[in-house]
Structures are given as C-alpha cells and as structure tokens.
Design an enzyme around this catalytic site. Structure first.
Site, mmCIF file in Angstrom:
data_model
loop_
_atom_site.group_PDB
_atom_site.id
_atom_site.type_symbol
_atom_site.label_atom_id
_atom_site.label_comp_id
_atom_site.label_asym_id
_atom_site.label_seq_id
_atom_site.Cartn_x
_atom_site.Cartn_y
_atom_site.Cartn_z
ATOM 1 C CG HIS A 74 -0.160 0.162 2.528
ATOM 2 N ND1 HIS A 74 0.304 -0.925 3.239
ATOM 3 C CD2 HIS A 74 0.256 1.256 3.237
ATOM 4 C CE1 HIS A 74 0.937 -0.508 4.323
ATOM 5 N NE2 HIS A 74 0.935 0.792 4.354
ATOM 6 C CG HIS A 89 -3.830 -0.017 5.192
ATOM 7 N ND1 HIS A 89 -3.184 -1.222 5.337
ATOM 8 C CD2 HIS A 89 -2.936 0.921 5.602
ATOM 9 C CE1 HIS A 89 -1.984 -1.024 5.822
ATOM 10 N NE2 HIS A 89 -1.787 0.241 5.995
ATOM 11 C CG HIS A 105 4.702 4.673 4.425
ATOM 12 N ND1 HIS A 105 3.906 5.280 5.375
ATOM 13 C CD2 HIS A 105 4.124 3.451 4.212
ATOM 14 C CE1 HIS A 105 2.920 4.481 5.719
ATOM 15 N NE2 HIS A 105 3.019 3.357 5.024
ATOM 16 C CG HIS A 134 1.113 0.582 12.321
ATOM 17 N ND1 HIS A 134 1.705 1.797 12.498
ATOM 18 C CD2 HIS A 134 1.626 0.107 11.156
ATOM 19 C CE1 HIS A 134 2.524 2.056 11.486
ATOM 20 N NE2 HIS A 134 2.507 1.033 10.670
ATOM 21 C CE1 TYR A 161 5.752 3.556 7.811
ATOM 22 C CE2 TYR A 161 5.622 3.638 10.193
ATOM 23 C CZ TYR A 161 4.993 3.557 8.964
ATOM 24 O OH TYR A 161 3.629 3.473 8.894
ATOM 25 C CD GLU A 197 4.355 0.264 7.200
ATOM 26 O OE1 GLU A 197 3.586 0.401 6.225
ATOM 27 O OE2 GLU A 197 3.974 0.329 8.383
#
Lengths: 317, 317, 317, 317
Positions: free
Chosen positions: C150, C206, C220, C252, C261, C271
């Site tokens: 993503h 996501h 990112h 997260h 990261y 990431e």
C-alpha cells in the site's frame, strides 16, 4: 575448569557428495577442511574453532566418536586421573590424533561410545568476526545453523538383566566429568529405572543426553537455531530439498526446546533445536519425568512418541 | 564453584502500589512475600528461589544493592579472602541480613555499587514444578517474564581525570569473582578506554554489565523472555497499559539480544530481553566494539543511541 | 469488479545506482526491466505482474504517480463515467502510456496526487511458479519482501480554512472507486475532522491511506512480509547495510500491523509491514481513533509519534 | 456484492460439557448464547457478529450445516435466482430459522452438504471495540483464536464411476456463488481429475475447500491465528490439556499457511491456521498441484500425508 562443551562429532556417511550437500547446502555448515583420507570438516558460522562436524566415508552410518572441549590443557591431566580412579581405561593420544587438535584423552564411555576430550583445536573465528560484528553473516545457506549443540546417544537398557548404561553413563558424567543432571525419565514399576538422562556443563538445558534402547547407537546430533521462527525456516528448507523429516516442528517437554528431526542422506538423525528453555544451574532441582508421561516428555504437543523415534537410529560405534 | 548468577536486585520505588501493579500485573512477576518494613518480594515463574526482585519504598528511585548467588557456602569464605587480597573492604553479614538468605558477603564494587554474595536463599520452586512439568504455567499475567536476567550499572567514567570505574569493575569481576569478559566498547583516540563491559558467569552473553557515565547509577535491570515474539507481546502489554517505553523492540549489536526498554512508575528502567544470542565460553574471543560504532553496538537497527538512553537513569546507591 | 489492488508506484530517486542497491539488494525486489529513459522496473517475488516499483531518476525525491489495477478492461469505462460524474477531470490514455500496461485512466485525486487505473499489465508470474510451488524461492536477497502492499499519501489539511483533502479523498475513493473506509483518526474539538483515513479494496486492513499534513506529499510506500520475525530479519538487514531507520519494529494501533520505517537513499520513506491484522469486510464497523490517542493509533507501543514521522516526507507530485 | 465470508458452522458434539471446555477454555472462543434446545453459540474475540460456532448435542459427530454471509439482503434474491437457474433446489427460509439471523437461502451443495446464505446476523462487536481499540483484548483464554476462518469438506470422489463432487462443488461455487479457484490438486493419469479445490471470496487463499474422499464428510473447521508463534502457543495449550493432536505445527504447501490439526472431544477435526500466505486476487493464476506431490501440497515439510489425515473425519450431514 573442566569440560566446556561439545567440540565435534565424527559421523560416518555412506555417500560423501550427498552428505556434503546436506550439511553444507541444507543445514548451512561451512566447509573448513578436507584431509587426504577424504574426511570432510565443517563448522557452524557462529563457532570459532576449526570444525564441529567431521564426516568420514563408510559403508555403515553412525558415529565414530564424539569429542568435548575442556577449558585448559591441564584439565586433561586432572581428568585422566579421575577417569582412571573411576576405573575406566583411558589413553592420552598425541596432538593431531584428533585432526587439528592438541593432545587428547581417549576412552570409552560406560555405554561403549568412544569419547575424546581435548583442550586445543585450531582457531578460525566466527564468520562475523570479533570487531563490531553483525548479528549474522551474509551469504548463509539453507537453515544457517549456528553451532553443533549436543548429541543424544542410545545406551543399552535392559532392566530384567540389570543392564542400564544410561545410569552408568550418568554416574560417570556427573561424578567424573562434572556434568550436572538436569532432567531424567524414570521408568519401571516404582520409577526407579533411569531410562533417559539429560546433562549439562554449560548453563543450557543439556550438552549431552542418554536414552535407553536395545543397542548402543547414535540417536541424533543437534544444531542450534535462535528461535521458533528459525525452526520453521529450517523445516521449509528441508521440505524444499525433500529431506526425510522424522518430526515436524514441535516443542519438547524435556528442555522445553523447539525441535524438528530429520535424517541426513545416510540415515543419521539430525535435529534443529531452538532453546526456548531455561537457565540450567547447579542449584536447579532435577526435573523428573515418569515413564507414563514419556510422550509428553519427548513431544509435548502430541504427547506421543512416533514409533520410529525410538527404533530408528544409526550405530554408536 | 563461585558465582552462579544474579540472585536479586533491591529496587527503590516511589509508590509501592504503582510499583506492584507494574511488576506483578504488567511484567507478570509473582508475589513472594512482604515484610514488616513494607518491602515487597517478587519472583519470576521460572525461578526457584524465593525472590529476585525486592522493592523498597523510598523518596528516590534507583537501587540499594544487587546480590549474586554462589554455588556453595564455602565459596563465600574463598571469595572473601580473594576480595580482601584484592584490597576491597568486605564484611560477612549473618543469615537474614539479606532477607530469606543465609550469611552473605557485603562489599562495594570499585564503582561504588553495593553488592552481596550469598549461597542460600529460601527455596520455593518453579511455578511448573519438577515432575512432568508443563513448559509454562497457566494464569501468567502480562508479559509473563521468566526471570531476572542481568543488570546494567552506570559507572563513573572521566578519561581526562583518569577515572574509569568500568575498567575498575571489570578487573575486579574478572580477577576476583571469576567473570569472563564477553564484549566491550573501546573509546578514546586509540580505543584504549574501556567505556562499557559485558561479563558472564553463565554461558549466556552477560550476567552483569557496566557502562561509563557521569555518575554512579542504575541503568536497567532486565527480564528474560524466550524469543522475539514474546518481546512483541510484552511491548503490546506495555502499550495497553500506557507504560512509558524508552526503546521499542530492536536488536542489540552487543549480545545480539532482542530488547525493549521501558520505565517502571518510579523511573527505574526495565528491559525485556530475549537471548537471540550465542553460547559464551571461556575460549570465545572477546568481542570489541569501537566508539564510532557505539550506535550499532547498542541498537543495531538504527545504529543510533537515543539521547535519553545514556542520560536518563536512576541512582546506583 | 472494479479496483483490485495497488499496481505500482512510480518513485523519483536522486541516484539510480544507490536506489537499485537499496530496492534490489536490501529489500530484495527483483529487476524486471529498464527502459531507454533509464527508468528501472522492479517486482516482488510474490507478484505476478511485470513490476510494482518504477524508479525514475530526478533531482527531487517523491512520487510521480500511483497506479491501481482494476479487474477487467470494461471496468475502466465504468469508472471513467463515475469519475466524470463526480466532477473530476479524467483521461483515458492509450496502451503503453503506463509502461508494459494496457490503456489506463489518468486523473488527479482530490488531494492533487496523480493516479492511474489500468486493467492489464504484462504477466510474468511469481518466482515460485504455479505448479507445485515452494512457499518461497531460493536466492532471495536482503529482506525478501513479498509485494508492494500500500502507500500512504499526505493530503493537505488546514481545518481553519476548511481544507481537508483527507476527507475529500476518502469521499472520492469510497463513493467512486468503491473503497471501504476501515479506520480513521478524528481530530478537532468535537472529533469532527477526519485527519487520517485508511481504505481497502482487498480484505486486508488497507490498500491506501491518507494522512493530513501541511503539504501534498508521499509519506511512504509499504512492502509486505509474512510476520513479526520477518520484520526483525528485515531490520537486521537494514542495520547491516546502515540504512537510515525511522522507526524500529513496532506495532501499529491502526491495522494492528507490525511495522518498521526507514528511508531509501533519496529520502523516500519505506515500510516493511507484516499484517498481524484482521479480515476487513464490508460489514465491519469503521474503527475510529481520536486525536488524543493518535500516538497509540500510529505507534501502539510507545503511544508517541516521533516528530520526524509527520514532518519528514517527500513530494507527492 | 455477493458472498463475503464464512459466517458460522453448526457442529454436532457428543458431550456438550466437554465441547464447551474445548471451544471456550482451550480454543478461547467466547460464549455468545445458549438456546432452549441446548444449542450453544460461540464467537471469536475478533468477530463482530453474534456467533461463528453453533454447537448442537447429538449422538454422532460432524456438521449439520455451514453458513456464509452475503453483503446485502438483496443479494439473497439475486443468488436464489442464480441457484435455481443452475438447477439446484433452494428455499428462502424466514428470519430466525438460522438463529439470530435474518432470512436465509437454504440448499444442498452438489456434494450433499447443507449450506445457508444469510445477510443479517445480530451484531455484537469485537471484544476490543471500535474506538481506540487495543490490538487484542485482556483475559483471552487458551489459544485465543481470532475467528472461524474456513472449513474443508470431504466430497465424494470416485473417478471410475465418474463421480467427482469436488469438481461439481467447484463449478457451482465459481459459476453461481462467485468464488475464485485459488489452488487445486489434479489426480489421475493425465492430471485431469480435480481431487481437491480451494476457493476464496476474500483476498485470502481460501474461504472454503473441497477434498475428495469415499464419503461426504467434514474434514475440519479452521480458526485463525496471527502467526507462527501463535501456532506454537496454541499447540502448547493443546499439549497442556492433552488434546488429541493430529498434526503438529507445520506449513501447508497449499496456501502456504502455518497449521496444526487436532480433534475436539467428539472427534471433529479443528485447525489453528496462521496465514503466512499470499494475497489472492482475481487475476492470480490458479496454483495446481499434481497428485504425485500431494504430500508436499498438504504438508510441505514432510511431503507425506499421515494416513489418518484422509481417512479420519466426521460426518458431513
């Protein structure tokens, strides 16, 4: 003072080419030397001495000997005296008898397995060096095992005839060689027969183990991995290479370690072992498993021994 | 023979209720005792002696003393002689001076930290017992730490004035107490200043560590977890409980261990540590990090020390 | 029907040699092509289309465009109508405009980021093939990332002036492109300002995310790894290669994913992400984080945003 | 639009007390309801609908039905038409026929398994809520499984007589219910017999699977865990509780998932499954395993099917 750790094992293999592929490409040991008799010497990337695996071509699988390293040369004299006093035959062999090693004590364990003790072996260094080292080296192959961790020897056990080489070895290793008994399996009607023993000189759960069986044998030699995730990766590598697996990733009751068992192309059993264990200490009480729980002792998840586990092994001399 | 391992640390806490919640509910230590002075004693589920953490209420955080356990009572006499011979003051205090312990040697390290050595502490046993034990007990709370693993002490270091308590402690611990130096950080123009030292008695990478700083202090005490996945779970527990975290899960260059740092409610730094490390041995060469690589030495991933790491700590006496 | 997943991102890099080393040797993407303008195309070993990363040399870092793949060619016509109806400019560009792709829709998101939708890209196949495949291929380099997972885009947010490109993008992506809002951060006195939004077309948490900031940017792009242990290994690789790390392994709050990261040599943030997450579904209620908990939302362990996280990013057009 | 995911499975159990202990204390499902017929309803902590497991007391083990949830109520009408057009009998049953659910389609798969589709089930919410949720809730029991992930049904396969209910189901699920075939095992001399099929509606590797066998049956229902480390913990919990384990932690070739199989007290096979897998997509080519590699397809590590795996299962109607 005294024994430090397992130094190497001398394995017999039926096909050296296949063996080298197995130990080098699949387990990820690094080639260290090859002698004019065709013996091949390998080391783990995290070991600093010349080799921990010595492969010798033979027409039967198994082990020739296992060797443990002592802290100082003087320890050899001290241990020689103790062994003699205990009543075992022992010989001090000159440097080079054990390849790349200094003088060594040579003797048969009460179980009949051949053992050496040595204080010096050619120094090579870890693959990551000693100055600002990375946690692991580039270019690792296969499972990338760290080091030879321990071996498990099958010792003759026949309670009716009073033969218990497990107990004999345990007594010798604790009284003479300074090992600590960390765990044991007790069998028989009153749980008085020591059917398996796990002993340590380091502060890990075991550096050697003895399990009772019909004949003297080599059950397995074991290679260290950091953790459970590495045992998965190792098993993936085994699967990719169609290595015969005996036991898929599982947890031992004894030692609590994460384990997977498989066979080298000659039929010698190997283990990848991650020590999800405990700190073994002189004042830690011995952990005792009873025969009825032997399944959980060995394979905590299933609580069952697979039949091959105790009947399939290679020769111990 | 001699020192076996860390036995306990006596921490000062500002708020005993908050401290108990932290060490019992979040780290998962088990309550062992409480004395009439209000001191609270806790143990890890995998420890067999009465306690490894002693909490004392105070108006300033830090440590009162750290205590290491020796193998036999006679070792205390032997070590007492050696300490005296080395030139340090030492006192044999009677049983019970250290709560639940036998007689003990009491002395100040060259760095000024108070240390005890003892051979006996009330035996309680692991939570899983010694007969057919499970690999871990039911009902663990929070991070479920196994045991107190080591402590890191800040020792005065001021090269211009020639003060280096790191080196002084290292000399004392290796020459007198039999510790092995496993890793060190060398600073200064020629890398001649030992700015940090990691020492072991067990065959793990360290049982105590000394790092140079402006003032004598307690940098952290560390609790053992099996592996990287457990460090994640522990950090999740810390996050759920809004514990102040200093350093999220990362790998140390030194020891290779997986680490996470955080603070107890009084500001004492804790570590959860999983030993993705190596077998430390008497013949393993010392690993040396140079000052320029200190970032990678401490935090291998970032290669950077966070400022708080070296400046925020609690008092060492 | 409609958008399936992220197809590729076109990143601008300042030094192509350094960029290739980073994405190929360290992240482990595989080289797929290089065109006569010097653009370099890379794919993850687990992706079947020609490329997911397109690197273009430039004197400023950031992204040129991001492209998502739709299920069928006809979807492009349907989506074109919907985009026009929504009031955005959109153009159907001919095959080859997007390298190795069929015709594509080209438009600017409400936030000003350039986006393409395409239905066809040259097929290459996974590195493990489709017949009796291994779970992972031999010869993986570095972190061995699986696929581009993503991207997170910084969208202009200035509540006083009523500008909220996060909300504008979210409305467009949900109403027109069929994305589902899975999580959001609500800011402002009454938590009425959508300061961040996470949207999915797959059933992962996501496929794209928008976070408010002062200027349009690329926060990112993220690469998938199986699990937490792989995030450690990836961070080890980054450490070994002295890659600048922004955030060490952590969890997260949003998506529950394991993250680390770091920056490519041009300063574009990457990431590595392991989806310790949930199955996102049309009937799963939207998860809402309030501004006061933004620290835990982003970095669950510390509960704190590091300052660089929201202020350091590269350009979004 | 259309089917979203598995909704629940209705299992028959021989002893409800033992079953509840197994599913609640060992797997960690949460009790949701109990009706006046004695049926017990359970949900995973990460599920938001009322239940995913419905236990019904019976004198024979197996499943009564499996139910999948569709996105909207209108989908039921659309799917009803399609099923009728395909030539299967189907009935719309009124709300409450499926407990806590709205109206539902009821039909037999070509294989003879009873299936329901429904659009509405009472909403309960995840244990962690939707506002600033923790990544996992406190107080989880046992393995703490997240959700019911999929089921594998044994379908009659008898190539000589031309019976292949695997292929029949696959055709129905792909043509009528919109599932995508992700992987298959092809048997027979020319690999023309579809002996197993794995199908998905989510973007995970599978939401349902069919494997050929002598009689219609339930092979297993599977529960999701985050990762490999959780599969170990789950297996530890099984070992601690002496649950009968069929297969210790291992990796599937098909789906790449980490797996462990075991039995509930009635003999219904369960799986804990961590999706170390891939993103399944409409344009991902079907992965095909040939019969000769069926061992690796199912158990990638050993490359061998254990005999019980295909012969021991419970009844499918």
């Amino acid at each position: 003072m005294g024994v430090m750790r397992i130094g190497h094992i001398n394995l017999r293999v039926l096909d050296m080419v296949a063996a080298r592929k197995h130990y080098e490409e699949i387990l990820g040991l690094m080639p260290a030397a090859e002698d004019d008799k065709g013996n091949v010497y390998l080391k783990g990337w995290d070991e600093w001495d010349k080799y921990s695996i010595m492969l010798s071509a033979s027409d039967r699988a198994g082990m020739n000997h296992v060797a443990y390293k002592v802290e100082s040369d003087g320890d050899l004299d001290e241990l020689k005296s103790r062994i003699i006093e205990y009543g075992l035959d022992v010989e001090m062999v000159p440097p080079g008898t054990l390849p790349f090693c200094g003088r060594a004590l040579r003797f048969w364990m009460p179980s009949g397995h051949l053992m050496y003790l040595y204080a010096e072996k050619e120094f090579v260094g870890k693959a990551v060096g000693v100055n600002n080292p990375d946690p692991w080296p580039d270019g690792l192959k296969g499972a990338g095992v760290h080091w030879l961790d321990h071996c498990l020897l099958i010792c003759e056990l026949d309670p009716p005839s009073g033969i218990n080489k497990v107990a004999d070895n345990t007594r010798f290793f604790t009284e003479v060689l300074g090992f600590r008994l960390t765990e044991q399996i007790m069998a028989g009607p009153d749980h008085t027969v020591q059917a398996a023993a796990f002993l340590a000189r380091t502060t890990t759960p075991h550096d050697i183990a003895f399990v009772g069986g019909p004949t003297l044998g080599l059950h397995h030699c074991s290679f260290f991995l950091d953790e459970w995730a590495d045992v998965l990766k190792a098993a993936d590598v085994l699967g990719k290479n169609k290595v015969k697996i005996d036991v898929t990733p599982q947890r031992h009751g004894i030692t609590r370690g994460a384990t997977s068992y498989f066979f080298d192309p000659s039929g010698n059993r190997n283990e990848t072992f991650a020590g999800l264990g405990y700190l073994s200490q002189p004042d830690m009480p011995v952990i005792t498993w009873t025969e009825e729980e032997i399944g959980s002792a060995i394979f905590f998840h299933t609580g069952e021994l697979n039949p091959a586990f105790t009947t399939v092994y290679t020769e111990g001399v």
